[in-house]
Design an enzyme around this catalytic site. Sequence first.
Site, short mmCIF file in Angstrom:
data_model
loop_
_atom_site.label_atom_id
_atom_site.label_comp_id
_atom_site.label_asym_id
_atom_site.label_seq_id
_atom_site.Cartn_x
_atom_site.Cartn_y
_atom_site.Cartn_z
N ASN A 81 1.03 -2.26 -10.49
CA ASN A 81 2.30 -2.76 -10.99
C ASN A 81 2.39 -4.33 -10.52
OD1 ASN A 81 4.93 -2.62 -12.22
ND2 ASN A 81 5.22 -0.78 -10.94
N HIS A 111 -9.52 -16.60 9.05
CA HIS A 111 -9.69 -18.07 9.44
C HIS A 111 -9.76 -18.06 10.99
CE1 HIS A 111 -8.24 -19.96 5.63
NE2 HIS A 111 -7.43 -18.74 5.61
N THR A 161 -3.90 -3.19 9.17
CA THR A 161 -4.79 -3.99 9.96
C THR A 161 -6.13 -3.29 10.48
OG1 THR A 161 -4.16 -3.08 12.02
CG2 THR A 161 -2.98 -5.37 10.83
N ARG A 176 0.30 2.90 11.03
CA ARG A 176 -0.14 4.09 11.79
C ARG A 176 -0.03 5.40 10.89
NH1 ARG A 176 4.84 3.24 12.35
NH2 ARG A 176 6.11 4.80 13.40
#
Length: 186
Positions: A81, A111, A161, A176
């Site tokens: 979308n 980074h 993550t 989670r």
Amino acid sequence: MRERMLAGDPYIADDPELAEHSLRAMDLMDAFNTTSARDPQERRRLLTELFGSIGEGTEIRPPLRVDYGGHIRIGARSFANFGLVALDVAPITIGDDVQIGTNVQLLTPTHPVDPEPRRAKWEAAAPITIGDNVWLGSGAIVLAGVTIGENTVVGAGAVVTRDLPANVVAVGNPARVIRTIEPGTA
């Protein structure tokens, strides 16, 4: 620097070859983002030129933002979308039948935490892989190095993550797992 980037090694993005690849992608993005919804053939042509590969029946609604485009592979019958950001410094692989909500971000760049190499403009990247039949809710962010297993649902606004297994629902920041999905059940 391009070889270092593609190998996942630290590199400096301020490189003439990388700049040319980025400018090419920007030209194609600009053209795609200004095409009429009444011209799906032109949109498809531009995406085919921009991406490494795009499967049959896949639709992406503008606006779209990428770094290079050529490191993105997306399977068949997938849908993204409005507002997809797919920063493809490393490969981004999206399976078949994937649903991507509005304003989703797929972010492969990383980074250094150490300030000196960061000040010197060093960066790196890690690939993102999204399995078949995944649904990424609006505003989800998927970070570098993440793999999401098939049939998984990522809730709106989640920040992924680390890897998610197949057949789960994951929400939150950091994302989670809150439940398992039994295929064939509602």
